[in-house]
Scaffold this motif. Structure first.
Motif, PDB file in Angstrom:
ATOM      1  N   UNK A  77       2.936   2.020  -2.913  1.00 32.51           N
ATOM      2  CA  UNK A  77       2.873   2.914  -2.599  1.00 32.51           C
ATOM      3  C   UNK A  77       2.055   2.802  -1.504  1.00 32.51           C
ATOM      4  N   UNK A  78       0.620   2.280  -0.881  1.00 38.44           N
ATOM      5  CA  UNK A  78       0.418   1.736  -0.130  1.00 38.44           C
ATOM      6  C   UNK A  78       0.984   1.450   1.005  1.00 38.44           C
ATOM      7  N   UNK A  79       1.976   0.259   1.043  1.00 35.37           N
ATOM      8  CA  UNK A  79       1.980  -0.310   2.161  1.00 35.37           C
ATOM      9  C   UNK A  79       3.682   0.537   2.017  1.00 35.37           C
ATOM     10  N   UNK A  80       4.254   1.463   1.417  1.00 36.39           N
ATOM     11  CA  UNK A  80       5.310   2.160   2.174  1.00 36.39           C
ATOM     12  C   UNK A  80       5.848   1.917   3.639  1.00 36.39           C
ATOM     13  N   UNK A  83       5.637   6.700   2.840  1.00 35.42           N
ATOM     14  CA  UNK A  83       4.373   7.033   2.927  1.00 35.42           C
ATOM     15  C   UNK A  83       3.418   7.081   4.398  1.00 35.42           C
ATOM     16  N   UNK A  84       3.653   6.003   5.037  1.00 32.54           N
ATOM     17  CA  UNK A  84       2.835   6.521   6.318  1.00 32.54           C
ATOM     18  C   UNK A  84       3.265   7.574   7.220  1.00 32.54           C
ATOM     19  N   UNK A  85       4.542   7.811   6.917  1.00 28.57           N
ATOM     20  CA  UNK A  85       5.034   9.789   7.615  1.00 28.57           C
ATOM     21  C   UNK A  85       5.472   9.223   8.908  1.00 28.57           C
ATOM     22  N   UNK A  94      -1.042   4.502  13.298  1.00 27.18           N
ATOM     23  CA  UNK A  94      -1.480   4.415  12.207  1.00 27.18           C
ATOM     24  C   UNK A  94      -1.070   3.267  11.258  1.00 27.18           C
ATOM     25  N   UNK A  95       0.047   2.323  12.002  1.00 22.21           N
ATOM     26  CA  UNK A  95       0.276   1.368  11.257  1.00 22.21           C
ATOM     27  C   UNK A  95      -0.411  -0.324  11.107  1.00 22.21           C
ATOM     28  N   UNK A 111       1.827 -10.920   6.279  1.00 20.05           N
ATOM     29  CA  UNK A 111       1.629  -9.128   6.978  1.00 20.05           C
ATOM     30  C   UNK A 111       1.288  -8.802   5.477  1.00 20.05           C
ATOM     31  N   UNK A 112       0.392  -7.933   5.738  1.00 22.97           N
ATOM     32  CA  UNK A 112       0.246  -7.599   3.839  1.00 22.97           C
ATOM     33  C   UNK A 112       0.786  -6.590   3.223  1.00 22.97           C
ATOM     34  N   UNK A 113       2.075  -6.697   2.852  1.00 26.78           N
ATOM     35  CA  UNK A 113       2.233  -6.125   2.108  1.00 26.78           C
ATOM     36  C   UNK A 113       2.649  -5.702   0.652  1.00 26.78           C
ATOM     37  N   UNK A 114       3.402  -5.533  -0.444  1.00 31.94           N
ATOM     38  CA  UNK A 114       3.117  -5.426  -1.724  1.00 31.94           C
ATOM     39  C   UNK A 114       3.441  -6.477  -2.278  1.00 31.94           C
TER      40      UNK A 114
END
Length: 408
Positions: A77-80, A83-85, A94-95, A111-114
């Protein structure tokens, strides 16, 4: 107040479960909880609280894995990107801000992914049901006892994380009107932001589908009738199945739907999933179908829905390559047929699940934000993750305001 950590909802009998979660809502039932355990790739988790009179509260969920879906995994969710819109202004900034904050959490330049968050923080224990996160509470508890029970559940989950069960506790879909749960979460140091929302139709006081149609603005009513007529005029046949007895046909359509979208279906797993659903939930599963005239047992499209005495939940829609994407068949199976059934049977709500807001709002559904509450023992990392949550939450609220025409 005593607490117990169990490895499955099966540790409670169906009557014991009903004493905590009631019998009104199918998506809070014992069978649905067991079905979620079948579908989630991670190990089930049940935290239960007990007072002098016996079991008084419970929270049910699962541990995340790399295979957990987007809406069952807080790091996804936090890296999607979704959901960054990205359609809202300022997406690039924002990204970059999110990447900077998440890099501080992971402590690496990668890269800070899930996957990177999982390496740094561990997996999470996530408590959720279909479209909400709610605790089961025994009827008749006083306000004070309810508060004590909720705190006991949440504290037990925190203790389990401290003892190594997972790296974090997440309640991803808390209703904003669930003040008792939100109060307990805030008192125990959980952090929150609204990252997504659900949509539904309120049919309170409506006694028939025609009465519901009559309540719509004329332009929307014309759209309903036009799309409904397009299906009626097609060579397709409309019907409704119970899942029991049609497992293989439904699973075969799911396989064709996955293949149509470029995936690689696992027919054995699909049959097993639908068999478990039929066994555990039974006649509360409803399958509206669209059939070709010459193939009475092989649907071209279908929905998989959950219904009870109060509401109607849209779980899935799928179609094969013969059905145009987003056309009247989709609208019929996802909106009009469920609304007709719900209105004609006195149900108060049709619940549409998460995201995909445009099609739902265009047909008159309402949007209700859900709050994601998160806790992990490392206070500094939690503070940084909360900044990410706030960043995404601010963008999500702006997105909702644009969709609904309300001031941001």
């Amino acid at each position: 107040m005593k607490t117990h950590l169990h490895d499955s909802a099966a540790r409670l009998t169906a009557p014991q479960w009903a004493a905590l979660y009631g019998t009104r809502h199918a998506d809070r039932g014992h069978g649905y909880a067991l079905f979620r355990e079948h579908m989630e790739p991670g190990a089930p988790v049940l935290v239960a609280a007990e007072d002098d009179a016996g079991r008084c509260a419970a929270l049910h969920g699962a541990l995340t894995t790399a295979g957990s879906g987007l809406f069952s995994h807080p790091w996804k969710l936090l890296t999607s990107e979704q959901l960054l819109r990205p359609e809202e202004p300022g997406a690039d900034r924002a990204r970059a801000d999110r990447e900077r904050l998440l890099t501080a959490v992971t402590g690496t330049a990668a890269q800070p992914d899930a996957a990177a968050l999982t390496t740094a923080l561990g997996e999470a224990v996530v408590f959720r049901s279909f479209d909400s996160t709610e605790a089961g509470l025994r009827e008749g508890l006083t306000t004070e006892a309810r508060h004590a029970a909720l705190r006991a559940l949440l504290a037990a989950a925190q203790d389990a994380v401290r003892d190594g069960l997972a790296g974090a506790v997440c309640l991803p879909f808390v209703r904003r009107d669930d003040l008792p749960l939100r109060t307990g979460l805030a008192e125990l140091g959980f952090r929150q932001a609204a990252l997504t929302a659900v949509s539904d139709f309120d049919l309170t006081g409506v006694s028939s589908y025609e009465e519901f149609l009559a309540s719509l603005p004329s332009r929307r009513r014309r759209m309903y009738r036009k799309e409904g007529q397009a299906v009626a005029d097609s060579p397709l046949t409309l019907g409704t199945w119970s899942l029991t007895g049609h497992v293989k046909s439904v699973a075969a359509l799911e396989a064709r739907n996955i293949a149509k979208h470029g995936g690689q279906p696992d027919p054995v797993a699909l049959v097993a999933a639908r068999s478990a659903m039929a066994e555990l939930i039974g006649d509360r599963v409803r399958v509206p179908v669209v059939l070709r005239a010459d193939e009475a047992d092989e649907p071209a499209a279908c929905g998989i829905h959950l219904t009870d005495d109060d509401s109607y939940c849209i779980l899935m829609y799928g179609a094969d390559e013969t059905v145009p994407a987003g056309g009247p068949v989709y609208a019929h199976l996802t909106f009009y047929e469920p609304l007709r059934h719900a209105a004609d049977h006195g149900l108060s709500r049709v619940r549409l699940g998460f995201e995909a807001f445009d099609a739902k709002l265009r047909r008159g559904a309402s949007l209700s934000p859900r709050e994601t509450w998160l806790w992990l023992p490392d206070a500094a990392r939690l503070d940084t993750l909360h900044q990410v949550m706030q960043l995404l939450g601010t963008r999500t609220e702006a997105h909702f305001a644009r969709l609904t025409g309300q001031p941001a």
